[in-house]
Design an enzyme around this catalytic site. Structure first.
Site, PDB file in Angstrom:
ATOM      1  N   HIS A  71      -8.713   7.553  -1.127  1.00  0.00           N
ATOM      2  CA  HIS A  71      -7.474   7.050  -0.023  1.00  0.00           C
ATOM      3  C   HIS A  71      -6.087   7.051  -1.219  1.00  0.00           C
ATOM      4  O   HIS A  71      -5.449   7.702  -1.123  1.00  0.00           O
ATOM      5  CB  HIS A  71      -7.922   5.747   0.426  1.00  0.00           C
ATOM      6  CG  HIS A  71      -7.215   5.259   1.208  1.00  0.00           C
ATOM      7  ND1 HIS A  71      -7.470   4.585   2.560  1.00  0.00           N
ATOM      8  CD2 HIS A  71      -5.851   5.224   1.587  1.00  0.00           C
ATOM      9  CE1 HIS A  71      -6.521   4.103   3.251  1.00  0.00           C
ATOM     10  NE2 HIS A  71      -5.379   4.770   2.711  1.00  0.00           N
ATOM     11  N   HIS A 106       0.838  -1.302   0.053  1.00  0.00           N
ATOM     12  CA  HIS A 106      -0.121  -0.029   0.006  1.00  0.00           C
ATOM     13  C   HIS A 106       0.959   1.231  -0.112  1.00  0.00           C
ATOM     14  O   HIS A 106       1.807   1.255   0.690  1.00  0.00           O
ATOM     15  CB  HIS A 106      -0.896  -0.252   1.102  1.00  0.00           C
ATOM     16  CG  HIS A 106      -1.558   1.198   1.563  1.00  0.00           C
ATOM     17  ND1 HIS A 106      -2.580   2.022   0.572  1.00  0.00           N
ATOM     18  CD2 HIS A 106      -1.821   2.141   2.411  1.00  0.00           C
ATOM     19  CE1 HIS A 106      -2.864   3.153   0.853  1.00  0.00           C
ATOM     20  NE2 HIS A 106      -2.579   3.181   2.122  1.00  0.00           N
ATOM     21  N   HIS A 138       0.547   5.931  -1.040  1.00  0.00           N
ATOM     22  CA  HIS A 138       0.182   6.825  -1.401  1.00  0.00           C
ATOM     23  C   HIS A 138       0.976   7.546  -2.527  1.00  0.00           C
ATOM     24  O   HIS A 138       0.960   8.988  -2.583  1.00  0.00           O
ATOM     25  CB  HIS A 138      -0.008   7.973  -0.084  1.00  0.00           C
ATOM     26  CG  HIS A 138      -1.011   7.514   0.855  1.00  0.00           C
ATOM     27  ND1 HIS A 138      -1.665   8.402   1.795  1.00  0.00           N
ATOM     28  CD2 HIS A 138      -1.277   6.255   1.432  1.00  0.00           C
ATOM     29  CE1 HIS A 138      -2.440   7.615   2.694  1.00  0.00           C
ATOM     30  NE2 HIS A 138      -2.321   6.466   2.322  1.00  0.00           N
ATOM     31  N   TYR A 170       8.184 -12.567 -24.112  1.00  0.00           N
ATOM     32  CA  TYR A 170       8.860 -11.484 -23.811  1.00  0.00           C
ATOM     33  C   TYR A 170       9.708 -11.996 -22.553  1.00  0.00           C
ATOM     34  O   TYR A 170       9.372 -12.746 -21.740  1.00  0.00           O
ATOM     35  CB  TYR A 170       7.859 -10.334 -22.936  1.00  0.00           C
ATOM     36  CG  TYR A 170       8.726  -8.979 -22.636  1.00  0.00           C
ATOM     37  CD1 TYR A 170       9.001  -7.849 -23.198  1.00  0.00           C
ATOM     38  CD2 TYR A 170       9.181  -8.915 -21.048  1.00  0.00           C
ATOM     39  CE1 TYR A 170       9.620  -6.874 -22.714  1.00  0.00           C
ATOM     40  CE2 TYR A 170       9.980  -8.035 -20.668  1.00  0.00           C
ATOM     41  CZ  TYR A 170       9.940  -6.858 -21.272  1.00  0.00           C
ATOM     42  OH  TYR A 170      10.784  -5.871 -20.841  1.00  0.00           O
ATOM     43  N   ASP A 224       0.590  -4.193 -20.790  1.00  0.00           N
ATOM     44  CA  ASP A 224       1.682  -5.160 -20.447  1.00  0.00           C
ATOM     45  C   ASP A 224       1.365  -5.762 -19.018  1.00  0.00           C
ATOM     46  O   ASP A 224       1.790  -6.867 -18.823  1.00  0.00           O
ATOM     47  CB  ASP A 224       3.044  -4.335 -20.648  1.00  0.00           C
ATOM     48  CG  ASP A 224       3.506  -4.301 -21.817  1.00  0.00           C
ATOM     49  OD1 ASP A 224       3.134  -5.110 -22.973  1.00  0.00           O
ATOM     50  OD2 ASP A 224       4.417  -3.335 -22.236  1.00  0.00           O
TER      51      ASP A 224
END
Lengths: 227, 227, 227, 227
Positions: free
Chosen positions: B166, B92, B94, B224, B117
């Protein structure tokens, strides 16, 4: 080929140095016109682990030697080298401002002399590839669409095209010049992006200013730089 | 668990290295599926003071061992691990562009191949949590809203959701891959943000281009990278 | 002249240090008023290869000594030194925010005290040069258009002008002050650009606030800094 | 006072480290409530030349000791310390995103939890100062307008105000916390700026989400960080 591999390695390492790439994105190639062999970055290898000996040799038909697979964009590079004998190096990145123009499917107008110093006229954005082109030989078709977009313009006068919904391809007479043009393209794309937020219609510069600046740096009457 | 703590420590340290966090913001976890124990960053500890031994072990019920409290977002991580057995790491942040989309309450459309991608289709933005959800078990409910937003999509095909008002949660098969996806999410969010300033309606890429690029990098026909 | 060459060298090296230039773009000069000689960066030389001894001495008529050609913008610098005896240093860059205003052909309004601390009133954008001016003695005419744009304003009260479709020229009493003003111009141009995205009409500050801040830093009643 | 001078020195040096200032812009102070003496950065001294011993001691009446003049914003700091006994440190910068909001004369709405973690409700923008306020005791009046703008809100719940046409002032219980809040303000201002480009009306978060996040970090029921 050791020297060319070293050059291509160094040109590739300029991409993270100039903050044009994230992780293993992007690739630079160069071609040895005598042997017809192309040297290109291996696919999906992190820049910090890259070594000159990792560069992959690829023939005109796409076959390659050695243990590492070449960049997944190999067929695009080969198509451009085949079409334009004047090219010695090619680079592909997802540099942010150039890619934003690609995602917005807009050509970059010549808004100022910074652009005019390096690019003669607008930097064109391709049409999107069709379903047939994507489902078929995608990377080869990407090269073909770039070629169609350039039409009759000289690739050394317009050393970059942005592929719609994808990102830029740039080139030059060798790998170092191709990367130089990729750095300048990103700066020109950024300047144009910034200008568009200040004015809905900045307006392209007139032909005489385009000519003046391009010819200050290119051709027999150039007077920028040292003799 | 020492090895997993080391991995989680290193993954956490990638957040400031990639400029995704300010001060002590953000957190990375990983799970040991055999024991069911989750390893996560301690709450509110500055990255420059973080040590591998500071990582907190948390059981499936949220109980933890040792002197340091786990991240305040612990319950969100646990909810996601419980729902999706294929996840090995969660992060997580910001990070600014992803958070801007969250604050504008907009999902990030797939405007180009950079997005395609890594993410199959748009990166969804959750609905805002209700007053009951916020006043109740807030962090658990945040996880629940993420799960509702993903609906029937595979979390490894859409390795990020942005929580309205958030910020983003990202994941992968381990902590390093989760952070890799968080870095890519921020870059994709930035590209999309830049594109939206050039065109009011950039338009999402067509399904065949999404398929082409996602499948170049994922699944049995991927070509790839190295074998 | 060795000391002045050293000063001009150091001032030029501040351009990449402050991220105002890409590759060999930009140039700084200074003038020795006693001898009338100008010292300026050589044309097209990369900053990382630049040495103090490479600085080029140029006479008022544009003739230069030594093996290296002076900046292609030499005639613009000379025109400004000739017109304004109070100038001791001049700098030209393509710094991105100032260049965006130039490409949008907009003067930079005084939106706040940061601007007012250094620039008295708006930073004017020139009119575009005519075809005759571009096809003729282009760099000299660039200087002339800057002079026309300043009209009766004092160049030390407005130490920068942005040339339409091109970029900024800045100046000061010596080379270091000119570069200082170029750094501040870029920051002021950025602040103004950011402000314009939040409000269509931010509105210029009133004259009494402009006076207050400019006079805190300039003139006999200045009280900013040390005595 | 040596310890407080060291703290104020270190807090000032955090401004260039966090890229909040250009050249000598910005200033940090702290107050010793016992003696009533304020310690503040000297006016117009470059950060790279600053030493702890250069910090200036200023009495409540604005008189100072030692060879260096205090920041020109000294009277603003003193006014805030006098009004709010809970303040221990104050910082002023021209950080770009916060200053853009100031130049656009807009308060920063609480668009997300990043904002809510640190600021309770919108970060208010003052009215512009009147001609009488600017021509009179300008810096004192700047402090007074900040106080009027805060009205009945607690300065530690809203640890920043942006002064219209000027820039932000931030504070905390000591100099380090004030700078911490200045860094967060700039990031919050940037997130809000980015959000406004994606949506004309992002909409502020509801009070229950504001309360939840502010109280996770502040007050007796806080559960962010370590005990």
């Amino acid at each position: 080929m050791t020297e060319l591999m070293q050059q291509v390695y160094e040109a590739n390492m300029q991409l993270p140095a100039h903050q044009l790439v994230t992780y293993s994105w992007g690739n630079v190639s160069a071609i040895d016109r005598e042997s017809g062999l192309m040297v290109i970055k291996p696919s999906g290898v992190a820049y910090e682990k890259l070594r000159p000996a990792d560069m992959v040799l690829v023939g005109p038909d796409g076959h390659y030697q050695g243990p590492l697979r070449p960049s997944s964009d190999t067929a695009t590079h080969l198509a451009l080298y085949q079409k334009y004998p004047e090219l010695g190096g090619i680079v592909h990145t997802h540099s942010p401002y150039a890619t934003a123009w690609a995602q917005a499917r807009r050509s970059i107008p010549a808004y100022g002399t910074t652009h005019a110093d390096y690019f003669y006229g607008e930097i064109p954005c391709t049409r999107p590839l069709t379903r047939q082109e994507v489902d078929g030989d995608y990377e080869l078709n990407t090269g073909q669409v770039i070629i169609n977009t350039l039409e009759n313009r000289s690739p050394l006068q317009v050393p970059a095209v942005i592929v719609a919904q994808h990102g830029p391809f740039c080139w030059g007479t060798d790998a170092a010049e191709a990367v130089h043009n990729a750095v300048v393209l990103e700066e020109v794309a950024r300047l144009a992006w910034l200008s568009c937020q200040l004015s809905q219609q900045p307006g392209a510069i007139p032909p005489y200013l385009q000519n003046k600046h391009f010819n200050r740096k290119h051709g027999k009457n150039a007077y920028y730089g040292q003799k």
